[in-house]
Design an enzyme around this catalytic site. Structure first.
Site, PDB file in Angstrom:
ATOM      1  N   ASP A  19       0.884  -1.211   0.009  1.00  0.00           N
ATOM      2  CA  ASP A  19      -0.002   0.030  -0.063  1.00  0.00           C
ATOM      3  C   ASP A  19       0.878   1.270  -0.108  1.00  0.00           C
ATOM      4  OD1 ASP A  19      -2.321   1.337  -0.007  1.00  0.00           O
ATOM      5  OD2 ASP A  19      -2.540   1.418   2.260  1.00  0.00           O
ATOM      6  N   HIS A  63      -4.223  13.667   1.227  1.00  0.00           N
ATOM      7  CA  HIS A  63      -4.313  12.728   2.038  1.00  0.00           C
ATOM      8  C   HIS A  63      -3.222  12.642   3.179  1.00  0.00           C
ATOM      9  CE1 HIS A  63      -5.683   9.200   4.348  1.00  0.00           C
ATOM     10  NE2 HIS A  63      -4.432   8.677   4.162  1.00  0.00           N
ATOM     11  N   ARG A  96       0.031  15.729  13.388  1.00  0.00           N
ATOM     12  CA  ARG A  96       1.217  16.385  13.818  1.00  0.00           C
ATOM     13  C   ARG A  96       0.754  17.794  13.813  1.00  0.00           C
ATOM     14  NH1 ARG A  96       3.124  12.125  10.961  1.00  0.00           N
ATOM     15  NH2 ARG A  96       2.701  13.051   8.951  1.00  0.00           N
ATOM     16  N   GLU A 103     -10.975   3.442   3.344  1.00  0.00           N
ATOM     17  CA  GLU A 103     -10.033   4.223   2.418  1.00  0.00           C
ATOM     18  C   GLU A 103     -10.249   3.870   1.073  1.00  0.00           C
ATOM     19  OE1 GLU A 103      -5.936   3.595   3.860  1.00  0.00           O
ATOM     20  OE2 GLU A 103      -6.182   5.050   5.470  1.00  0.00           O
ATOM     21  N   GLU A 146      -9.141   3.720  -2.398  1.00  0.00           N
ATOM     22  CA  GLU A 146      -8.033   3.515  -3.129  1.00  0.00           C
ATOM     23  C   GLU A 146      -8.426   2.898  -4.693  1.00  0.00           C
ATOM     24  OE1 GLU A 146      -4.867   1.912  -0.883  1.00  0.00           O
ATOM     25  OE2 GLU A 146      -5.526   2.707   1.157  1.00  0.00           O
ATOM     26  N   TYR A 197       0.841   2.098  15.834  1.00  0.00           N
ATOM     27  CA  TYR A 197       1.463   2.081  14.499  1.00  0.00           C
ATOM     28  C   TYR A 197       3.059   2.679  14.458  1.00  0.00           C
ATOM     29  CZ  TYR A 197       1.424   6.901  13.345  1.00  0.00           C
ATOM     30  OH  TYR A 197       1.549   8.283  13.413  1.00  0.00           O
ATOM     31  N   LYS A 225      -5.074  -2.725   9.895  1.00  0.00           N
ATOM     32  CA  LYS A 225      -5.548  -2.865   8.460  1.00  0.00           C
ATOM     33  C   LYS A 225      -5.579  -4.000   7.880  1.00  0.00           C
ATOM     34  CE  LYS A 225      -4.045   1.555   7.084  1.00  0.00           C
ATOM     35  NZ  LYS A 225      -4.914   2.454   6.237  1.00  0.00           N
ATOM     36  N   SER A 268      -9.943  -6.140   3.672  1.00  0.00           N
ATOM     37  CA  SER A 268      -9.765  -5.299   2.343  1.00  0.00           C
ATOM     38  C   SER A 268     -10.589  -5.593   1.252  1.00  0.00           C
ATOM     39  CB  SER A 268      -8.348  -5.038   2.055  1.00  0.00           C
ATOM     40  OG  SER A 268      -7.516  -4.973   3.199  1.00  0.00           O
ATOM     41  N   THR A 327      -4.829   6.221   0.298  1.00  0.00           N
ATOM     42  CA  THR A 327      -6.243   6.973   0.168  1.00  0.00           C
ATOM     43  C   THR A 327      -6.225   7.978  -0.776  1.00  0.00           C
ATOM     44  OG1 THR A 327      -6.524   6.372   2.490  1.00  0.00           O
ATOM     45  CG2 THR A 327      -7.926   8.121   1.693  1.00  0.00           C
TER      46      THR A 327
END
Lengths: 416, 416
Positions: A127, A134, A143, A200, A202, A245, A254, A258, A350
């Site tokens: 991925d 995004h 952040r 997400e 994609e 993460y 994740k 999917s 994404t």
């Protein structure tokens, strides 16, 4: 070649210009299929009855569980098969199928009566994280807006390895995942059903011809290795993700499910939708430079359907909103000698456009729950609820021809 | 059952108590094999000649490229096969092979004359990060000793998905990878051969029986799903890693090559080496609690061989130096419903013991290049040089019986 003798509605994703590839589940077996309009075309019988002669196809290549062996043959073969299918079904075809009712009935099946199966055995799934909007949105939330993108982001297409075992075909319901979360900074983590379940939006591309360990694919020959594309929903559990993460990346957040759309649309079918990408500043290293257009103008949308069937479109994005394109991603992935195999999948990350209605995840659309989405039934969504079905679609339109992917659909069941 | 009628040297890893499983390349085909002493045992012919009757084995199960179909049969079948092989080759065996020269010559091959092949088709590969000393060492170097472990580290077995396509069998030479590095903080990244090539000493475990999407494996039944173990060298390009890994984890720094030892030693063969793990404080969540011993006292060592054949042992570690054990790793991996498939591999992460001679990577052994290793030829090593061969070995010893993995060996060739 403009029209098929099979009637195709104007809003169909599958005119004769498309000719995608998929796998149909057939009792205890499978067959490879293409699609025109509302018909699935059984390629195994098409071959058996002699319509695909002279194309260097091994016997039985279309009677396998997956397309891997077929797409491994490479573009010189697979492109000819696609062109032959177009020739057989075009309005003026002289191949004889149109007039052969017995063959037609064996080969053409109403898509309402067939069950699609995962088209390829995915060896490795990667991925990427290649939409600037995004990455910027997530960076702003986690952040700060002044340093939203990490220092490496514009120098290389950031990517990570995902889980292939849990990639399933459109229509496969799944249960809300459970896992560790840390809602309070000063208390220990807790365990339970994910509270912040997200989709997400994609696109995934499927590797056709593979490489050997040590080989590098260049931006120039990358297209030879990209068989085709699907729409892909890379479900994400945001609360699990936040806690797990750092430092090694997303894992259980994740890999619980999917969803892939059933028809692989070839890179060749998407040729009309090629468009230029953003100018890349700072200048990229030479192995990431590319010639020509390798972005694609493909409209994408996401809808949430409630259990009662009311639907709300929550995102309208476009595959063109990528900073890094597929040929750059593939060149980067293999520049260290990493080999790729037929059936491997690489996803875009994404895809968020610049406007808020173009964001590709609930995290961004509802901006961490601060801007809930109003549903037609009066409820609201910050993330995805049990009973919701998420439906993603993709298509391009040019000169009156629409080529699309159908849909990828998945319903969330409660945790077990 | 103590001895085989095949002579086995005292220092052999493969007494009759071991009975590992592997795949031998045989012309254009393959066969599954076990090993006793210096003999590979052709299981396909053993079955064909009737020695494995009554074990519910499908015909031809040992004539495939990989062991996946065999190990998918689950422990009730695979354990019986292992026990039958022991019965056939034990000193007092009445199965008749010992006296049948014709059969013996077909079934038993000197390992010097066989070529081993990757034993399983690895669907997904997951790498954990479960040695506390390793995580602490890396944390000290890249962050600071007071906050070396991330807040999540003692609450969950941190792991990430790796690349399965580039996992190769022991003995496969590979070229030093190239990639982006950022040696100077204030200058743009550069591209070229990796300068800081490192090994990682790991153990990998192979999934036998799989699960369906949505199922969770518990610490109690995890052993039913762990077919066996190998020694694993998870090569790492430290300079690539440093620049790429924030925020989504290691990618090109790890996926250019990883080497697996050829013989899968079953979990049952390692039973004598079970030992207790560290007390886990803070207390883990209930799904990570376990009963009994699930750590293993397996001695591990790493040597660097120069091109002239001079060898230096640079690490002597032990598989018991894990904070999180395999049943915890597997319970964590699947607690969200992630499915596992036969042949999937999960690795321990670098296994570093508490003493500096027990560290499992050059990054730690030479402490970021500040403590170079002196080689017998007078050169020194901060990382691995072109022409070096890295050899890893693992074995347990108890009550005079040694059970081991053989070796995993890989030579680094210059960048192309």
């Amino acid at each position: 070649m403009n029209k098929s003798w099979i009637a195709v509605a104007a809003e169909s994703d599958f005119p004769i210009q498309n000719i995608p590839f998929g796998i149909v589940k057939n009792g205890n077996g499978w067959y490879a299929a293409s699609r025109i309009g509302e018909y699935a075309i059984n390629l195994a019988i098409l071959q058996e009855k002699g319509y695909l002669k002279g194309l260097s196809l091994p016997d039985g290549i279309f009677e396998r569980q997956y397309l891997n062996d077929f797409i491994a043959l490479g573009k010189p073969v697979t492109n000819k098969v696609r062109e032959r299918i177009q020739r057989i079904f075009e309005e003026e075809s002289k191949d004889g199928l149109r007039g052969n009712t017995v063959h037609r009935n064996k080969i053409m099946k109403d898509v309402k009566n067939v069950t699609m199966s995962l088209p390829v055995q995915i060896g490795d799934y990667t991925d990427f994280y290649s939409s600037e909007q995004h990455a910027f949105n997530v960076g702003c939330m986690f952040r700060d807006p002044d340093n939203a993108l990490m220092p490496n982001w514009k120098h290389l297409p950031v990517g990570y390895h995902g889980r292939s075992s849990s990639i399933v075909i459109s229509g496969t319901d799944f249960h809300r995942p459970k896992g560790q979360q840390k809602p309070n900074a000063n208390e220990p983590p807790v365990f339970g059903p994910c509270k912040l379940l997200d989709f997400e939006l994609e696109m995934g591309f499927i590797i056709g011809k593979g490489t050997e360990l040590g080989d590098a694919i260049t931006t120039t020959n990358a297209s030879d290795h990209i068989f085709g594309l699907c729409v892909f929903n890379d479900w994400s559990a945001r609360d699990l993700q936040k806690w797990e993460y750092v430092p090694l990346g997303p894992f259980l957040a994740k890999n619980f499910a999917s969803h892939l759309s059933p028809w692989i649309v070839t890179l060749e079918a998407l040729e009309p939708f090629k468009t230029s990408g953003p100018s890349q500043d700072p200048k990229v290293l030479p192995y990431l430079e590319y010639k020509g257009d390798h972005h694609y103008d493909i409209e994408l949308e996401v809808a949430i359907e409630t259990e009662k069937g009311e639907s709300k479109t929550v995102s309208q994005s476009n595959f063109k909103y990528m900073y890094w394109n597929m040929v750059q991603q593939l060149a980067h992935h293999t520049v260290n000698g990493c080999n790729v195999r037929p059936g491997d999948m690489m996803a875009s990350g994404t895809i968020s456009g610049p406007e808020s209605h173009q964001y590709g995840s609930m995290l961004e659309i509802a901006w961490q729950g601060t801007k809930p989405v109003q549903m037609p039934d009066g409820t609201e969504r910050k993330f995805i609820q049990d009973g919701d079905t998420v439906v993603m679609k993709g298509f391009g339109t040019k000169d009156g021809v629409r080529i699309g992917f159908g849909e990828v659909r998945a319903k969330v069941l409660p945790s077990t």
